[in-house]
Design a protein around this motif. Structure first.
Motif, mmCIF file in Angstrom:
data_model
loop_
_atom_site.group_PDB
_atom_site.id
_atom_site.type_symbol
_atom_site.label_atom_id
_atom_site.label_comp_id
_atom_site.label_asym_id
_atom_site.label_seq_id
_atom_site.Cartn_x
_atom_site.Cartn_y
_atom_site.Cartn_z
ATOM 1 N N ILE A 134 0.868 -1.172 0.000
ATOM 2 C CA ILE A 134 0.000 0.000 0.000
ATOM 3 C C ILE A 134 0.901 1.216 0.000
ATOM 4 N N THR A 135 0.821 2.028 -1.044
ATOM 5 C CA THR A 135 1.615 3.244 -1.149
ATOM 6 C C THR A 135 0.719 4.439 -0.902
ATOM 7 N N LEU A 136 1.113 5.280 0.053
ATOM 8 C CA LEU A 136 0.301 6.447 0.385
ATOM 9 C C LEU A 136 0.806 7.661 -0.367
ATOM 10 N N ASP A 137 -0.126 8.540 -0.764
ATOM 11 C CA ASP A 137 0.248 9.774 -1.447
ATOM 12 C C ASP A 137 1.134 10.631 -0.551
ATOM 13 N N LYS A 138 1.984 11.449 -1.171
ATOM 14 C CA LYS A 138 2.909 12.289 -0.428
ATOM 15 C C LYS A 138 2.297 13.661 -0.196
ATOM 16 N N HIS A 139 1.402 13.747 0.791
ATOM 17 C CA HIS A 139 0.786 15.026 1.104
ATOM 18 C C HIS A 139 1.756 15.903 1.875
ATOM 19 N N LEU A 175 6.041 6.840 2.412
ATOM 20 C CA LEU A 175 5.703 5.688 3.245
ATOM 21 C C LEU A 175 4.991 4.632 2.415
ATOM 22 N N LYS A 176 5.508 3.417 2.474
ATOM 23 C CA LYS A 176 4.887 2.291 1.783
ATOM 24 C C LYS A 176 4.742 1.145 2.784
ATOM 25 N N LEU A 177 3.571 0.515 2.808
ATOM 26 C CA LEU A 177 3.313 -0.590 3.725
ATOM 27 C C LEU A 177 3.299 -1.909 2.967
ATOM 28 N N GLU A 178 4.117 -2.835 3.418
ATOM 29 C CA GLU A 178 4.153 -4.185 2.841
ATOM 30 C C GLU A 178 3.417 -5.115 3.794
ATOM 31 N N ARG A 179 2.313 -5.642 3.334
ATOM 32 C CA ARG A 179 1.451 -6.428 4.208
ATOM 33 C C ARG A 179 2.001 -7.847 4.388
ATOM 34 N N ILE A 180 2.359 -8.186 5.627
ATOM 35 C CA ILE A 180 2.848 -9.531 5.938
ATOM 36 C C ILE A 180 1.683 -10.484 6.162
ATOM 37 N N ILE A 181 0.671 -10.020 6.878
ATOM 38 C CA ILE A 181 -0.537 -10.810 7.094
ATOM 39 C C ILE A 181 -1.658 -10.197 6.249
ATOM 40 N N PRO A 182 -2.076 -10.860 5.180
ATOM 41 C CA PRO A 182 -3.178 -10.305 4.366
ATOM 42 C C PRO A 182 -4.426 -10.135 5.209
ATOM 43 N N PHE A 183 -5.211 -9.106 4.880
ATOM 44 C CA PHE A 183 -6.430 -8.859 5.645
ATOM 45 C C PHE A 183 -7.405 -10.010 5.471
ATOM 46 N N LYS A 184 -7.931 -10.483 6.612
ATOM 47 C CA LYS A 184 -8.960 -11.518 6.579
ATOM 48 C C LYS A 184 -9.703 -11.477 7.904
ATOM 49 N N ASP A 185 -11.031 -11.583 7.845
ATOM 50 C CA ASP A 185 -11.818 -11.613 9.065
ATOM 51 C C ASP A 185 -11.332 -12.742 9.960
ATOM 52 N N GLY A 186 -11.205 -12.464 11.245
ATOM 53 C CA GLY A 186 -10.784 -13.494 12.189
ATOM 54 C C GLY A 186 -9.338 -13.368 12.637
ATOM 55 N N HIS A 187 -8.516 -12.643 11.870
ATOM 56 C CA HIS A 187 -7.138 -12.437 12.302
ATOM 57 C C HIS A 187 -7.111 -11.542 13.533
ATOM 58 N N LEU A 188 -6.319 -11.924 14.520
ATOM 59 C CA LEU A 188 -6.187 -11.137 15.736
ATOM 60 C C LEU A 188 -5.031 -10.155 15.660
ATOM 61 N N LEU A 189 -4.127 -10.369 14.720
ATOM 62 C CA LEU A 189 -2.952 -9.525 14.577
ATOM 63 C C LEU A 189 -2.927 -8.861 13.208
#
Length: 203
Positions: free
Chosen positions: A99-104, A111-125
């Motif tokens: 996820i790359t955020l615009d440079k406001h 800032l760029k976020l590299e997702r280690i745990i893909p989003f899914k319902d039920g994940h606690l972390l």
């Protein structure tokens, strides 16, 4: 002059992200029965900027995203992409979403976020690698529910907790409650990366 194929794909991907986020944000706002003006006031952001986000023109800063989803009572990950469809426990290098955020100006930058745990319902972390360009920063202070744990993978990072500054280098770690106002920035002359885990998932 035509851009390289990789640059074309990156530009198209960012454009698609903006459009998808805008559609979902508008849907979440309408489901809460809020006008654009009401959401802007409650999330302490500009109505014109929020309108641009909903119309797929720009991406919001990280602090703004947190404020908006708190008002809408939704999950940031839902705004950005579809939940994972499989039960895989392994996420290979080169296949993880970014996820790359615009440079406001004055907010999130480089800032760029590299997702280690893909989003899914039920994940606690929630776990991401926060990649910061030289001079990159999270922007204004962030607060939400939960707990944060981090480990500096590379570079020199300044972490601000409730106004107190901490300089961290590769190998240093941190842990704090998420309701403590916090922000961070790259202090070094090279890119920095932070392995960041929080609960409950917000992004």
């Amino acid at each position: 002059m035509k851009m390289a194929n990789g640059q074309d794909r990156q530009t198209d991907s960012l454009s698609d992200t903006k459009k998808s986020l805008g559609v979902r944000l508008r849907l979440a706002r309408q489901m809460k029965g809020l006008t654009l003006k009401e959401l802007a006031a409650q999330s302490e952001c500009s109505e014109s900027l929020l309108s641009k986000v909903e119309n797929g023109k720009v991406l919001p800063s990280l602090p703004m995203i947190h404020r908006v989803v708190q008002v809408l009572e939704t999950n940031i990950s839902w705004l950005f992409d579809e939940p994972a469809n499989d039960e895989s426990a392994i996420f290979r290098k080169g296949t993880r979403p970014f996820i790359t955020l615009d440079k406001h100006k004055g907010t999130s930058k480089g800032l760029k976020l590299e997702r280690i745990i893909p989003f899914k319902d039920g994940h606690l972390l929630q776990c991401n690698i926060h990649h910061l360009e030289i001079g990159g920063k999270s922007g204004d202070t962030i607060t939400h529910e939960g707990e944060e744990v981090g480990y500096i993978l590379a570079g020199i990072v300044e972490l601000t907790l409730n106004g107190e500054l901490f300089q961290l280098e590769a190998g240093d770690g941190f842990c704090f409650r998420s309701n403590i106002p916090h922000s961070y920035r790259n202090l070094g002359e090279e890119a920095a990366s932070i392995l960041w885990v929080c609960t409950p998932p917000t992004f």
